[in-house]
Design a protein around this motif. Structure first.
Motif, PDB file in Angstrom:
ATOM      1  N   GLY A  15      16.730  -2.766  17.308  1.00  0.00           N
ATOM      2  CA  GLY A  15      16.755  -1.312  17.341  1.00  0.00           C
ATOM      3  C   GLY A  15      17.805  -0.820  18.313  1.00  0.00           C
ATOM      4  N   THR A  16      17.834   0.473  18.533  1.00  0.00           N
ATOM      5  CA  THR A  16      18.773   1.034  19.490  1.00  0.00           C
ATOM      6  C   THR A  16      18.217   0.898  20.906  1.00  0.00           C
ATOM      7  OG1 THR A  16      17.869   3.238  19.041  1.00  0.00           O
ATOM      8  CG2 THR A  16      19.907   2.619  17.911  1.00  0.00           C
ATOM      9  N   ALA A  17      17.039   1.472  21.152  1.00  0.00           N
ATOM     10  CA  ALA A  17      16.384   1.433  22.464  1.00  0.00           C
ATOM     11  C   ALA A  17      14.908   1.719  22.253  1.00  0.00           C
ATOM     12  CB  ALA A  17      16.987   2.476  23.397  1.00  0.00           C
ATOM     13  N   PRO A  18      14.054   1.257  23.157  1.00  0.00           N
ATOM     14  CA  PRO A  18      12.642   1.589  23.014  1.00  0.00           C
ATOM     15  C   PRO A  18      12.409   3.082  23.245  1.00  0.00           C
ATOM     16  CG  PRO A  18      13.010   0.360  25.052  1.00  0.00           C
ATOM     17  CD  PRO A  18      14.313   0.412  24.322  1.00  0.00           C
ATOM     18  N   SER A  19      11.431   3.623  22.568  1.00  0.00           N
ATOM     19  CA  SER A  19      11.037   5.005  22.840  1.00  0.00           C
ATOM     20  C   SER A  19      10.413   5.055  24.236  1.00  0.00           C
ATOM     21  CB  SER A  19      10.010   5.476  21.800  1.00  0.00           C
ATOM     22  OG  SER A  19       8.788   4.760  21.969  1.00  0.00           O
ATOM     23  N   THR A  20      10.252   6.241  24.766  1.00  0.00           N
ATOM     24  CA  THR A  20       9.596   6.337  26.074  1.00  0.00           C
ATOM     25  C   THR A  20       8.159   5.835  25.983  1.00  0.00           C
ATOM     26  OG1 THR A  20       9.131   8.666  25.628  1.00  0.00           O
ATOM     27  CG2 THR A  20      11.058   8.189  26.989  1.00  0.00           C
ATOM     28  N   ALA A  21       7.499   6.060  24.840  1.00  0.00           N
ATOM     29  CA  ALA A  21       6.128   5.566  24.658  1.00  0.00           C
ATOM     30  C   ALA A  21       6.105   4.040  24.628  1.00  0.00           C
ATOM     31  CB  ALA A  21       5.521   6.132  23.375  1.00  0.00           C
ATOM     32  N   SER A  22       7.074   3.426  23.955  1.00  0.00           N
ATOM     33  CA  SER A  22       7.143   1.965  23.909  1.00  0.00           C
ATOM     34  C   SER A  22       7.425   1.388  25.291  1.00  0.00           C
ATOM     35  CB  SER A  22       8.217   1.508  22.926  1.00  0.00           C
ATOM     36  OG  SER A  22       7.840   1.827  21.606  1.00  0.00           O
ATOM     37  N   ALA A  23       8.331   2.023  26.027  1.00  0.00           N
ATOM     38  CA  ALA A  23       8.640   1.556  27.379  1.00  0.00           C
ATOM     39  C   ALA A  23       7.411   1.665  28.279  1.00  0.00           C
ATOM     40  CB  ALA A  23       9.806   2.346  27.956  1.00  0.00           C
ATOM     41  N   ALA A  24       6.681   2.763  28.174  1.00  0.00           N
ATOM     42  CA  ALA A  24       5.475   2.943  28.991  1.00  0.00           C
ATOM     43  C   ALA A  24       4.405   1.916  28.635  1.00  0.00           C
ATOM     44  CB  ALA A  24       4.929   4.360  28.815  1.00  0.00           C
ATOM     45  N   ALA A  25       4.287   1.585  27.350  1.00  0.00           N
ATOM     46  CA  ALA A  25       3.292   0.610  26.895  1.00  0.00           C
ATOM     47  C   ALA A  25       3.790  -0.824  27.042  1.00  0.00           C
ATOM     48  CB  ALA A  25       2.926   0.882  25.439  1.00  0.00           C
ATOM     49  N   ASN A  26       5.082  -0.982  27.344  1.00  0.00           N
ATOM     50  CA  ASN A  26       5.726  -2.298  27.397  1.00  0.00           C
ATOM     51  C   ASN A  26       5.489  -3.068  26.098  1.00  0.00           C
ATOM     52  OD1 ASN A  26       7.443  -4.088  28.736  1.00  0.00           O
ATOM     53  ND2 ASN A  26       5.726  -5.322  29.445  1.00  0.00           N
ATOM     54  N   SER A  27       5.593  -2.347  24.993  1.00  0.00           N
ATOM     55  CA  SER A  27       5.372  -2.912  23.660  1.00  0.00           C
ATOM     56  C   SER A  27       6.351  -2.283  22.685  1.00  0.00           C
ATOM     57  CB  SER A  27       3.946  -2.626  23.179  1.00  0.00           C
ATOM     58  OG  SER A  27       2.994  -3.208  24.029  1.00  0.00           O
ATOM     59  N   TYR A  28       6.900  -3.100  21.821  1.00  0.00           N
ATOM     60  CA  TYR A  28       7.850  -2.611  20.830  1.00  0.00           C
ATOM     61  C   TYR A  28       7.179  -1.707  19.798  1.00  0.00           C
ATOM     62  CZ  TYR A  28      11.636  -5.764  22.277  1.00  0.00           C
ATOM     63  OH  TYR A  28      12.635  -6.398  22.971  1.00  0.00           O
ATOM     64  N   TYR A  29       7.890  -0.660  19.414  1.00  0.00           N
ATOM     65  CA  TYR A  29       7.476   0.259  18.340  1.00  0.00           C
ATOM     66  C   TYR A  29       6.061   0.785  18.557  1.00  0.00           C
ATOM     67  CZ  TYR A  29      11.697  -1.699  16.393  1.00  0.00           C
ATOM     68  OH  TYR A  29      13.008  -2.112  16.223  1.00  0.00           O
ATOM     69  N   ALA A  30       5.781   1.245  19.794  1.00  0.00           N
ATOM     70  CA  ALA A  30       4.433   1.671  20.167  1.00  0.00           C
ATOM     71  C   ALA A  30       4.186   3.170  20.009  1.00  0.00           C
ATOM     72  CB  ALA A  30       4.140   1.261  21.612  1.00  0.00           C
ATOM     73  N   LYS A  31       5.214   3.943  19.729  1.00  0.00           N
ATOM     74  CA  LYS A  31       5.024   5.388  19.625  1.00  0.00           C
ATOM     75  C   LYS A  31       4.192   5.727  18.382  1.00  0.00           C
ATOM     76  CE  LYS A  31       7.373   9.792  19.851  1.00  0.00           C
ATOM     77  NZ  LYS A  31       8.636  10.487  20.007  1.00  0.00           N
ATOM     78  N   ALA A  32       3.223   6.599  18.570  1.00  0.00           N
ATOM     79  CA  ALA A  32       2.405   7.053  17.442  1.00  0.00           C
ATOM     80  C   ALA A  32       3.322   7.636  16.373  1.00  0.00           C
ATOM     81  CB  ALA A  32       1.405   8.101  17.910  1.00  0.00           C
ATOM     82  N   GLY A  33       3.065   7.294  15.131  1.00  0.00           N
ATOM     83  CA  GLY A  33       3.883   7.790  14.033  1.00  0.00           C
ATOM     84  C   GLY A  33       4.991   6.843  13.622  1.00  0.00           C
ATOM     85  N   ASN A  34       5.264   5.813  14.420  1.00  0.00           N
ATOM     86  CA  ASN A  34       6.285   4.841  14.037  1.00  0.00           C
ATOM     87  C   ASN A  34       5.711   3.946  12.943  1.00  0.00           C
ATOM     88  OD1 ASN A  34       7.991   2.342  14.096  1.00  0.00           O
ATOM     89  ND2 ASN A  34       9.057   3.550  15.649  1.00  0.00           N
ATOM     90  N   ARG A  35       6.485   3.712  11.907  1.00  0.00           N
ATOM     91  CA  ARG A  35       6.016   2.955  10.729  1.00  0.00           C
ATOM     92  C   ARG A  35       6.282   1.443  10.818  1.00  0.00           C
ATOM     93  NH1 ARG A  35       8.187   7.614   8.984  1.00  0.00           N
ATOM     94  NH2 ARG A  35       7.011   8.868   7.524  1.00  0.00           N
ATOM     95  N   PHE A  36       6.869   0.970  11.906  1.00  0.00           N
ATOM     96  CA  PHE A  36       7.283  -0.419  11.979  1.00  0.00           C
ATOM     97  C   PHE A  36       6.131  -1.386  11.680  1.00  0.00           C
ATOM     98  CE2 PHE A  36       8.177  -4.397  14.273  1.00  0.00           C
ATOM     99  CZ  PHE A  36       9.421  -4.713  13.754  1.00  0.00           C
ATOM    100  N   TRP A  37       5.066  -1.325  12.430  1.00  0.00           N
ATOM    101  CA  TRP A  37       3.972  -2.301  12.271  1.00  0.00           C
ATOM    102  C   TRP A  37       3.252  -2.175  10.933  1.00  0.00           C
ATOM    103  CZ3 TRP A  37       4.762  -6.187  15.157  1.00  0.00           C
ATOM    104  CH2 TRP A  37       5.387  -6.029  16.389  1.00  0.00           C
ATOM    105  N   PRO A  38       2.887  -0.964  10.492  1.00  0.00           N
ATOM    106  CA  PRO A  38       2.244  -0.887   9.179  1.00  0.00           C
ATOM    107  C   PRO A  38       3.154  -1.333   8.037  1.00  0.00           C
ATOM    108  CG  PRO A  38       2.406   1.318  10.173  1.00  0.00           C
ATOM    109  CD  PRO A  38       2.890   0.326  11.181  1.00  0.00           C
ATOM    110  N   THR A  39       4.450  -1.067   8.170  1.00  0.00           N
ATOM    111  CA  THR A  39       5.384  -1.454   7.111  1.00  0.00           C
ATOM    112  C   THR A  39       5.533  -2.970   7.029  1.00  0.00           C
ATOM    113  OG1 THR A  39       6.563   0.649   7.290  1.00  0.00           O
ATOM    114  CG2 THR A  39       7.743  -1.174   6.259  1.00  0.00           C
ATOM    115  N   LEU A  40       5.611  -3.650   8.168  1.00  0.00           N
ATOM    116  CA  LEU A  40       5.716  -5.113   8.139  1.00  0.00           C
ATOM    117  C   LEU A  40       4.559  -5.723   7.365  1.00  0.00           C
ATOM    118  CD1 LEU A  40       6.887  -6.224  11.707  1.00  0.00           C
ATOM    119  CD2 LEU A  40       8.254  -5.727   9.682  1.00  0.00           C
TER     120      LEU A  40
END
Length: 168
Positions: A15-40
């Motif tokens: 990706g480009t950079a983690p969202s602020t939510a992902s950085a705070a959670a220290n987890s990739y694609y953690a922002k609510a509404g991100n489709r990464f995990w459900p899409t995989l």
């Protein structure tokens, strides 16, 4: 966010950079509404839907994660102009030698490949990566901010390519 990389991966998502939510959670694609995990899970890249905090389990499937920007978080518009560490990214890719590099947006792909987003189509990029055998794949962004551009069929194309690697 630390890289999730090791040698000989089947697939690396960039990706480009983690969202602020992902950085705070220290987890990739953690922002609510991100489709990464459900899409995989939906397209069959993962056997089940992973939670963002379970991202390290991707290694067992031959999948890694990284971003072009390792020093900042936020939306692309919030990043400094020189935030993308393209040379470092390619050094990492040479070291881990993945079969497929999938960029999770045209912005990430264009920055890494040194071209304009308008020059890219979604899907497999002809020519691949000059220094390795990696196939380059451009995905539509799973970000909730890019809902208008999301197309599940593009992700299904990546899944077909990835799943073909599983069978001899």
């Amino acid at each position: 966010m630390p890289d999730l990389l090791e040698p000989n991966l089947k697939l690396v998502f960039c990706g480009t950079a983690p969202s602020t939510a992902s950085a705070a959670a220290n987890s990739y694609y953690a922002k609510a509404g991100n489709r990464f995990w459900p899409t995989l899970a939906k397209v069959g890249i993962t056997p089940t839907r992973f939670a963002p905090q379970d991202y390290a389990q991707l290694l067992s499937l031959g999948i890694g994660l990284t971003d072009l920007c390792k020093a900042h978080s936020g939306t692309d518009a919030q990043l400094p102009e020189d935030a993308f560490e393209v040379d470092e990214f390619w050094v990492k890719m040479r070291a881990v030698d993945p079969k497929i590099i999938a960029f999770t947006s045209k912005t990430a792909a264009a920055a890494a490949l040194g071209c304009k987003t308008s020059a890219l189509a979604y899907g497999l990029v002809e020519g691949g990566f000059a220094d390795a055998d990696a196939k380059i794949f451009v995905l539509c962004s799973p970000s909730g901010l890019a809902t208008a551009y999301f197309d599940l069929a593009v992700w299904e194309g990546l899944a077909a390519l990835f799943n073909a690697l599983k069978t001899p």
